[in-house]
Design a protein around this motif. Structure first.
Motif, mmCIF file in Angstrom:
data_model
loop_
_atom_site.group_PDB
_atom_site.id
_atom_site.type_symbol
_atom_site.label_atom_id
_atom_site.label_comp_id
_atom_site.label_asym_id
_atom_site.label_seq_id
_atom_site.Cartn_x
_atom_site.Cartn_y
_atom_site.Cartn_z
ATOM 1 N N PRO A 1 0.826 -1.214 0.000
ATOM 2 C CA PRO A 1 0.000 0.000 0.000
ATOM 3 C C PRO A 1 0.859 1.263 0.000
ATOM 4 O O PRO A 1 2.013 1.238 0.420
ATOM 5 C CB PRO A 1 -0.809 -0.116 1.289
ATOM 6 N N ALA A 2 0.276 2.329 -0.464
ATOM 7 C CA ALA A 2 0.934 3.630 -0.383
ATOM 8 C C ALA A 2 0.868 4.113 1.061
ATOM 9 O O ALA A 2 -0.046 3.747 1.807
ATOM 10 C CB ALA A 2 0.247 4.628 -1.312
ATOM 11 N N LEU A 3 1.828 4.901 1.423
ATOM 12 C CA LEU A 3 1.843 5.464 2.762
ATOM 13 C C LEU A 3 0.545 6.242 2.994
ATOM 14 O O LEU A 3 0.153 7.052 2.169
ATOM 15 C CB LEU A 3 3.056 6.378 2.919
ATOM 16 N N GLY A 4 -0.122 5.938 4.083
ATOM 17 C CA GLY A 4 -1.358 6.646 4.402
ATOM 18 C C GLY A 4 -2.600 5.931 3.923
ATOM 19 O O GLY A 4 -3.704 6.372 4.235
ATOM 20 N N ASP A 5 -2.467 4.842 3.146
ATOM 21 C CA ASP A 5 -3.643 4.071 2.739
ATOM 22 C C ASP A 5 -4.321 3.486 3.975
ATOM 23 O O ASP A 5 -3.659 2.968 4.868
ATOM 24 C CB ASP A 5 -3.244 2.930 1.808
ATOM 25 N N ARG A 6 -5.652 3.535 3.971
ATOM 26 C CA ARG A 6 -6.425 2.955 5.070
ATOM 27 C C ARG A 6 -7.061 1.659 4.597
ATOM 28 O O ARG A 6 -7.333 1.491 3.419
ATOM 29 C CB ARG A 6 -7.528 3.921 5.510
ATOM 30 N N CYS A 7 -7.346 0.777 5.561
ATOM 31 C CA CYS A 7 -8.108 -0.423 5.250
ATOM 32 C C CYS A 7 -9.433 -0.022 4.612
ATOM 33 O O CYS A 7 -10.064 0.945 5.033
ATOM 34 C CB CYS A 7 -8.353 -1.223 6.525
ATOM 35 N N SER A 8 -9.857 -0.765 3.573
ATOM 36 C CA SER A 8 -11.056 -0.369 2.840
ATOM 37 C C SER A 8 -12.341 -0.802 3.536
ATOM 38 O O SER A 8 -13.426 -0.448 3.093
ATOM 39 C CB SER A 8 -11.009 -0.909 1.415
ATOM 40 N N SER A 9 -12.234 -1.595 4.607
ATOM 41 C CA SER A 9 -13.422 -1.894 5.395
ATOM 42 C C SER A 9 -13.954 -0.593 6.003
ATOM 43 O O SER A 9 -13.189 0.215 6.514
ATOM 44 C CB SER A 9 -13.075 -2.908 6.489
ATOM 45 N N LEU A 10 -15.251 -0.399 5.910
ATOM 46 C CA LEU A 10 -15.845 0.867 6.363
ATOM 47 C C LEU A 10 -15.514 1.129 7.826
ATOM 48 O O LEU A 10 -15.091 2.222 8.203
ATOM 49 C CB LEU A 10 -17.359 0.805 6.155
ATOM 50 N N GLU A 11 -15.688 0.083 8.619
ATOM 51 C CA GLU A 11 -15.429 0.208 10.050
ATOM 52 C C GLU A 11 -13.965 0.585 10.314
ATOM 53 O O GLU A 11 -13.654 1.440 11.137
ATOM 54 C CB GLU A 11 -15.771 -1.128 10.703
ATOM 55 N N HIS A 12 -13.083 -0.071 9.578
ATOM 56 C CA HIS A 12 -11.656 0.174 9.797
ATOM 57 C C HIS A 12 -11.205 1.507 9.237
ATOM 58 O O HIS A 12 -10.285 2.126 9.751
ATOM 59 C CB HIS A 12 -10.840 -0.973 9.197
ATOM 60 N N ARG A 13 -11.857 1.947 8.167
ATOM 61 C CA ARG A 13 -11.512 3.254 7.628
ATOM 62 C C ARG A 13 -11.880 4.339 8.640
ATOM 63 O O ARG A 13 -11.145 5.293 8.831
ATOM 64 C CB ARG A 13 -12.256 3.489 6.312
ATOM 65 N N ARG A 14 -13.054 4.147 9.277
ATOM 66 C CA ARG A 14 -13.464 5.107 10.303
ATOM 67 C C ARG A 14 -12.477 5.108 11.453
ATOM 68 O O ARG A 14 -12.233 6.130 12.076
ATOM 69 C CB ARG A 14 -14.860 4.762 10.817
ATOM 70 N N ALA A 15 -11.942 3.916 11.772
ATOM 71 C CA ALA A 15 -10.985 3.809 12.872
ATOM 72 C C ALA A 15 -9.577 4.212 12.425
ATOM 73 O O ALA A 15 -8.644 4.144 13.226
ATOM 74 C CB ALA A 15 -10.970 2.384 13.406
ATOM 75 N N ARG A 16 -9.448 4.618 11.148
ATOM 76 C CA ARG A 16 -8.173 5.054 10.575
ATOM 77 C C ARG A 16 -7.107 3.969 10.699
ATOM 78 O O ARG A 16 -5.934 4.251 10.975
ATOM 79 C CB ARG A 16 -7.699 6.365 11.225
ATOM 80 N N LEU A 17 -7.517 2.742 10.467
ATOM 81 C CA LEU A 17 -6.591 1.619 10.504
ATOM 82 C C LEU A 17 -5.765 1.605 9.213
ATOM 83 O O LEU A 17 -6.312 1.688 8.127
ATOM 84 C CB LEU A 17 -7.392 0.320 10.612
ATOM 85 N N ALA A 18 -4.463 1.490 9.359
ATOM 86 C CA ALA A 18 -3.585 1.488 8.193
ATOM 87 C C ALA A 18 -3.744 0.194 7.400
ATOM 88 O O ALA A 18 -3.964 -0.875 7.979
ATOM 89 C CB ALA A 18 -2.142 1.649 8.624
ATOM 90 N N ALA A 19 -3.633 0.294 6.074
ATOM 91 C CA ALA A 19 -3.649 -0.890 5.224
ATOM 92 C C ALA A 19 -2.313 -1.612 5.318
ATOM 93 O O ALA A 19 -1.257 -0.986 5.414
ATOM 94 C CB ALA A 19 -3.933 -0.491 3.779
ATOM 95 N N HIS A 20 -2.372 -2.926 5.288
ATOM 96 C CA HIS A 20 -1.169 -3.757 5.338
ATOM 97 C C HIS A 20 -0.793 -4.239 3.935
ATOM 98 O O HIS A 20 0.382 -4.363 3.607
ATOM 99 C CB HIS A 20 -1.444 -4.943 6.265
ATOM 100 N N VAL A 21 -1.804 -4.511 3.128
ATOM 101 C CA VAL A 21 -1.593 -4.949 1.745
ATOM 102 C C VAL A 21 -2.657 -4.302 0.859
ATOM 103 O O VAL A 21 -3.713 -3.887 1.345
ATOM 104 C CB VAL A 21 -1.751 -6.484 1.569
ATOM 105 N N VAL A 22 -2.358 -4.258 -0.439
ATOM 106 C CA VAL A 22 -3.390 -3.946 -1.424
ATOM 107 C C VAL A 22 -3.684 -5.245 -2.147
ATOM 108 O O VAL A 22 -2.794 -5.892 -2.692
ATOM 109 C CB VAL A 22 -2.942 -2.854 -2.410
ATOM 110 N N VAL A 23 -4.935 -5.644 -2.096
ATOM 111 C CA VAL A 23 -5.377 -6.920 -2.645
ATOM 112 C C VAL A 23 -6.100 -6.649 -3.960
ATOM 113 O O VAL A 23 -7.090 -5.928 -3.987
ATOM 114 C CB VAL A 23 -6.323 -7.618 -1.640
ATOM 115 N N THR A 24 -5.586 -7.216 -5.061
ATOM 116 C CA THR A 24 -6.257 -7.102 -6.354
ATOM 117 C C THR A 24 -6.776 -8.473 -6.741
ATOM 118 O O THR A 24 -6.021 -9.438 -6.812
ATOM 119 C CB THR A 24 -5.302 -6.570 -7.438
ATOM 120 N N LEU A 25 -8.076 -8.547 -6.945
ATOM 121 C CA LEU A 25 -8.739 -9.822 -7.187
ATOM 122 C C LEU A 25 -8.877 -10.093 -8.678
ATOM 123 O O LEU A 25 -9.344 -9.243 -9.418
ATOM 124 C CB LEU A 25 -10.139 -9.808 -6.573
#
Ligand SMILES: [Zn+2]
Length: 97
Positions: free
Chosen positions: A19-43
């Motif tokens: 992920p880019a620096l500052g990317d947040r988890c795309s889960s709505l709940e986690h985005r609200r909690a400002r949780l940092a993304a660990h990976v970018v998952v492309t399906l």
């Protein structure tokens, strides 16, 4: 916007990127909690549209989602149990501090 760096996973393939620096988890709940993304998952296509009962997440095919570690683990668990030929490629690194 055409991004040449955008990964293009094949059928039953998941590509992981950092992920880019500052990317947040795309889960709505986690985005609200400002949780940092660990990976970018492309399906890639998890099945075929004419066998939609077996297919997973059709609306997400070709899309990239930043995820935190627990969200990625949960996604991988579901994908691996529903798609036996699942392939996971790519690398995970931590974003630069
Ligand atoms: Zn999350």
């Amino acid at each position: 916007m055409n991004n040449p760096a955008q990964p293009r996973p094949g059928p039953d393939e998941i590509i992981l990127t950092t992920p880019a620096l500052g990317d947040r988890c795309s889960s709505l709940e986690h985005r609200r909690a400002r949780l940092a993304a660990h990976v970018v998952v492309t399906l890639g296509p998890m099945g075929t549209a004419d066998q939609h009962r077996q297919a997973l997440w059709m609306e997400a095919w070709g899309q990239s989602y930043p995820m935190c570690q627990p969200c990625w683990q949960a996604t991988r668990h579901v994908a691996a149990s529903r798609r036996p030929s699942l392939v996971i490629t790519g690398t995970i690194g931590s974003p630069a501090p």
